[in-house]
Scaffold this motif. Structure first.
Motif, PDB file in Angstrom:
ATOM      1  N   PRO A  32      54.143 203.179 101.748  1.00  0.00           N
ATOM      2  CA  PRO A  32      55.498 202.674 101.533  1.00  0.00           C
ATOM      3  C   PRO A  32      56.211 203.356 100.367  1.00  0.00           C
ATOM      4  N   ALA A  33      57.513 203.533 100.509  1.00  0.00           N
ATOM      5  CA  ALA A  33      58.344 203.964  99.385  1.00  0.00           C
ATOM      6  C   ALA A  33      58.618 202.745  98.509  1.00  0.00           C
ATOM      7  N   VAL A  34      59.148 202.983  97.304  1.00  0.00           N
ATOM      8  CA  VAL A  34      59.570 201.855  96.466  1.00  0.00           C
ATOM      9  C   VAL A  34      61.082 201.721  96.597  1.00  0.00           C
ATOM     10  N   PHE A  35      61.539 200.523  96.957  1.00  0.00           N
ATOM     11  CA  PHE A  35      62.973 200.266  97.104  1.00  0.00           C
ATOM     12  C   PHE A  35      63.423 199.423  95.922  1.00  0.00           C
ATOM     13  N   GLN A  80      58.380 192.246 101.286  1.00  0.00           N
ATOM     14  CA  GLN A  80      58.120 191.994 102.712  1.00  0.00           C
ATOM     15  C   GLN A  80      56.884 192.739 103.186  1.00  0.00           C
ATOM     16  N   ILE A  81      56.768 194.007 102.809  1.00  0.00           N
ATOM     17  CA  ILE A  81      55.615 194.816 103.226  1.00  0.00           C
ATOM     18  C   ILE A  81      54.336 194.206 102.668  1.00  0.00           C
ATOM     19  N   LEU A  82      54.351 193.898 101.371  1.00  0.00           N
ATOM     20  CA  LEU A  82      53.170 193.320 100.724  1.00  0.00           C
ATOM     21  C   LEU A  82      52.789 191.991 101.375  1.00  0.00           C
ATOM     22  N   GLU A  83      53.767 191.158 101.633  1.00  0.00           N
ATOM     23  CA  GLU A  83      53.475 189.847 102.227  1.00  0.00           C
ATOM     24  C   GLU A  83      52.890 190.002 103.625  1.00  0.00           C
ATOM     25  N   GLY A 241      44.644 192.263  92.259  1.00  0.00           N
ATOM     26  CA  GLY A 241      45.125 193.423  91.496  1.00  0.00           C
ATOM     27  C   GLY A 241      43.960 194.350  91.139  1.00  0.00           C
ATOM     28  N   GLY A 242      42.883 193.750  90.617  1.00  0.00           N
ATOM     29  CA  GLY A 242      41.598 194.435  90.510  1.00  0.00           C
ATOM     30  C   GLY A 242      41.411 195.462  89.399  1.00  0.00           C
ATOM     31  N   TYR A 243      42.460 195.835  88.677  1.00  0.00           N
ATOM     32  CA  TYR A 243      42.295 196.870  87.646  1.00  0.00           C
ATOM     33  C   TYR A 243      42.827 196.423  86.281  1.00  0.00           C
ATOM     34  N   SER A 244      43.044 195.141  86.105  1.00  0.00           N
ATOM     35  CA  SER A 244      43.553 194.618  84.833  1.00  0.00           C
ATOM     36  C   SER A 244      44.810 195.348  84.376  1.00  0.00           C
ATOM     37  N   ASP A 245      45.700 195.647  85.323  1.00  0.00           N
ATOM     38  CA  ASP A 245      46.912 196.382  84.930  1.00  0.00           C
ATOM     39  C   ASP A 245      48.183 195.827  85.574  1.00  0.00           C
ATOM     40  N   ILE A 246      48.104 194.620  86.127  1.00  0.00           N
ATOM     41  CA  ILE A 246      49.298 194.046  86.761  1.00  0.00           C
ATOM     42  C   ILE A 246      49.213 192.522  86.694  1.00  0.00           C
ATOM     43  N   ILE A 247      50.361 191.868  86.494  1.00  0.00           N
ATOM     44  CA  ILE A 247      50.436 190.404  86.542  1.00  0.00           C
ATOM     45  C   ILE A 247      51.168 190.040  87.835  1.00  0.00           C
ATOM     46  N   ASP A 276      58.309 197.533  92.098  1.00  0.00           N
ATOM     47  CA  ASP A 276      57.234 198.430  91.642  1.00  0.00           C
ATOM     48  C   ASP A 276      55.882 197.715  91.627  1.00  0.00           C
ATOM     49  N   GLU A 277      55.893 196.472  91.168  1.00  0.00           N
ATOM     50  CA  GLU A 277      54.647 195.700  91.111  1.00  0.00           C
ATOM     51  C   GLU A 277      54.136 195.409  92.526  1.00  0.00           C
ATOM     52  N   CYS A 278      55.066 195.133  93.447  1.00  0.00           N
ATOM     53  CA  CYS A 278      54.658 194.923  94.849  1.00  0.00           C
ATOM     54  C   CYS A 278      53.974 196.174  95.377  1.00  0.00           C
ATOM     55  N   TRP A 279      54.551 197.312  95.075  1.00  0.00           N
ATOM     56  CA  TRP A 279      53.987 198.575  95.559  1.00  0.00           C
ATOM     57  C   TRP A 279      52.577 198.774  94.994  1.00  0.00           C
ATOM     58  N   ILE A 280      52.405 198.504  93.701  1.00  0.00           N
ATOM     59  CA  ILE A 280      51.078 198.662  93.087  1.00  0.00           C
ATOM     60  C   ILE A 280      50.080 197.709  93.754  1.00  0.00           C
ATOM     61  N   LEU A 281      50.458 196.452  93.856  1.00  0.00           N
ATOM     62  CA  LEU A 281      49.542 195.462  94.426  1.00  0.00           C
ATOM     63  C   LEU A 281      49.195 195.836  95.869  1.00  0.00           C
ATOM     64  N   ASP A 282      50.177 196.363  96.590  1.00  0.00           N
ATOM     65  CA  ASP A 282      49.949 196.767  97.972  1.00  0.00           C
ATOM     66  C   ASP A 282      48.859 197.843  98.076  1.00  0.00           C
ATOM     67  N   THR A 283      48.820 198.736  97.101  1.00  0.00           N
ATOM     68  CA  THR A 283      47.792 199.793  97.143  1.00  0.00           C
ATOM     69  C   THR A 283      46.391 199.221  96.901  1.00  0.00           C
ATOM     70  N   ARG A 284      46.296 198.020  96.335  1.00  0.00           N
ATOM     71  CA  ARG A 284      44.992 197.442  95.982  1.00  0.00           C
ATOM     72  C   ARG A 284      44.386 196.613  97.108  1.00  0.00           C
ATOM     73  N   LEU A 285      45.216 196.225  98.082  1.00  0.00           N
ATOM     74  CA  LEU A 285      44.733 195.285  99.098  1.00  0.00           C
ATOM     75  C   LEU A 285      43.581 195.828  99.944  1.00  0.00           C
ATOM     76  N   PRO A 286      43.664 197.106 100.410  1.00  0.00           N
ATOM     77  CA  PRO A 286      42.595 197.564 101.313  1.00  0.00           C
ATOM     78  C   PRO A 286      41.219 197.609 100.649  1.00  0.00           C
ATOM     79  N   THR A 287      41.155 197.604  99.310  1.00  0.00           N
ATOM     80  CA  THR A 287      39.851 197.710  98.645  1.00  0.00           C
ATOM     81  C   THR A 287      39.368 196.389  98.045  1.00  0.00           C
ATOM     82  N   VAL A 288      40.105 195.305  98.239  1.00  0.00           N
ATOM     83  CA  VAL A 288      39.698 194.070  97.545  1.00  0.00           C
ATOM     84  C   VAL A 288      38.334 193.588  98.039  1.00  0.00           C
TER      85      VAL A 288
END
Ligand SMILES: *Cc1c(COP(=O)(O)O)cnc(C)c1O
Length: 424
Positions: A32-35, A80-83, A241-247, A276-288
């Protein structure tokens, strides 16, 4: 339609990577791009009118209808993408809402259903912020909070049956830091058996909503919605989030009506997770699931080894439960024991502090769920507002150290722990 039928059969680990994101809406970008836009251009004045009608509850979205985005406090593409992508990780969920912290998720979900005069029942110990929210904020607004001891099924049943104007049952399981488990299915069944709406003479009586703070074992190992709960809530700051870098925070439900109420309060409060935070969290989902499996294996290996160490009084960890009922709840409710353990050192606070001081791989910090191992002393930090009596009763002793295991090689961690214990 054939496609959506096929998607519905995918398992979570696949679904999380394939659904909810359409590359053609991001100029073909594979991720995803960041909007970052704060506002969105309407396709027509009619489409704008329709979007506002739907937001205001003056109409129902028809199946397959595309509704224009309006303004990013209400909704934006990255949310929306993250949800959409997080829903398959929570068995039984049909919708998710993302927030800019776990506390924002808890507060918004509660205020979506609670009104002055209502009662909320909650397990203790509970996250400190949640306790302050209920006792220090909701109570002065006329919402009654009734604490019940985590794991005490009989007392919880009794409280559910007798509480007046009960609107919410909020369960945090396992409890922090002593890993006490509360039976989710049993609480949900007790709620389901309450008198049906209207029969107690009060017109406004509705079945209470069961909310689970699933931060410690979900989404990989504990599935509250599948056990009958209405809402599963996360501090995404932790394992998601998994990397102690996002709330961040998430609320998931199977009840679309309830989700509409939660989203409408989120629009009002303005606590949606930012793009931006949604985008970061989205990258973490496949590895949780990968991360949590490794964290759980590390925790289990080390907890079981340390349980026999001469300088340790007791290790709190699900595979080491001595209580039969606690073991039963763990076996029936959780797929794996998880990445959190608490270690009670002989020699009290001095021993605990010496241990923390001498760890070199594990870091002395609060929070949990990151890929790096963190350890803290609950009695002097996360639980320092408690009275000595309450701490003693809950088993949060002077020698207790909570550990959140990361994904390091467990043999190195064990060496680190054993070395630090030698210095105690
Ligand atoms: C951290 C935590 C919270 C609060 O989450 P934030 O993201 O810090 O707002 C709530 N519940 C539990 C169980 C937590 O561990």
């Amino acid at each position: 339609m054939a496609e959506s039928k096929q998607l519905a059969q995918l398992r979570p680990d696949t679904d999380v990577l394939t659904r909810g994101f359409d590359p053609s809406l991001s100029v073909g970008s594979a991720r995803p791009a960041v909007f970052r836009s704060s506002t969105y251009v309407f396709s027509s004045p009619e489409a704008a009118e329709r979007a506002f009608d739907l937001m205001g509850g003056r109409g129902q979205r028809s199946p397959g209808e595309n509704v224009d985005l309006v303004y990013s406090r209400f909704n934006h593409p990255n949310a929306q993408i993250l949800e959409d992508q997080i829903v398959p990780l929570e068995p039984g969920a049909s919708a998710a809402a993302v927030f800019n912290s776990g506390m924002a998720a808890i507060m918004t979900a509660l205020l979506a259903v609670l009104n002055p005069g209502d009662t909320i029942l909650y397990t203790v110990p509970i996250y400190g912020g949640t306790q302050t929210l209920i006792q220090g904020f909701l109570q002065p607004f006329g919402i009654r909070g009734i604490p019940v001891t985590a794991g005490e099924s009989e007392a919880i049943d009794q409280a559910i049956r007798t509480a007046k104007n009960l609107k919410v049952v909020l369960i945090e399981t396992p409890a922090n830091p002593t890993i006490v488990m509360t039976d989710i299915r049993r609480a949900c069944e007790t709620v389901a058996k309450l008198e049906p709406p209207g029969t107690n003479g009060s017109a406004s009586h509705e079945r209470p909503i069961v909310m689970i703070d699933n931060t410690f074992l979900g989404p990989a190992f504990q599935h509250p919605l599948a056990l009958g709960a209405d809402v599963s809530i996360y501090s995404a700051t932790k394992y998601l989030g998994g990397y102690s870098d996002i709330i961040g925070g998430v609320a998931l439900t199977k009840d679309t009506g309830l989700m509409t109420k939660i989203r409408s309060k989120r629009s009002l409060f303005g606590n949606i997770l930012q793009p931006d935070e949604c985008w970061i969290l989205d990258t973490r989902l496949p590895t949780v699931t990968l991360r949590m499996n490794r964290q759980s294996k590390n925790a289990q290996r080390i907890a079981e080894k340390l349980a026999r160490h001469p300088k340790i009084r007791k290790v709190y960890y699900p595979t080491l439960f001595g209580d039969k009922e606690q073991s039963r709840i763990f076996q029936e409710q959780c797929d794996f024991p998880g990445g959190l353990a608490s270690i009670d050192l002989k020699g009290g606070k001095r021993a605990a502090f010496d241990f923390l001081r001498n760890l070199s791989l594990a870091r002395n910090a609060v929070s949990l769920g990151g890929v790096e191992t963190l350890a803290c002393h609950p009695r002097s930090t996360t639980h320092s507002a408690w009275s000595a009596k309450d701490l003693d009763e809950a088993g949060i002793g002077e020698g207790l150290v909570r550990v959140s295991f990361g994904i390091e090689d467990w043999r190195d961690l064990l060496n680190d722990f054993e070395h630090a214990l030698e210095q105690v």
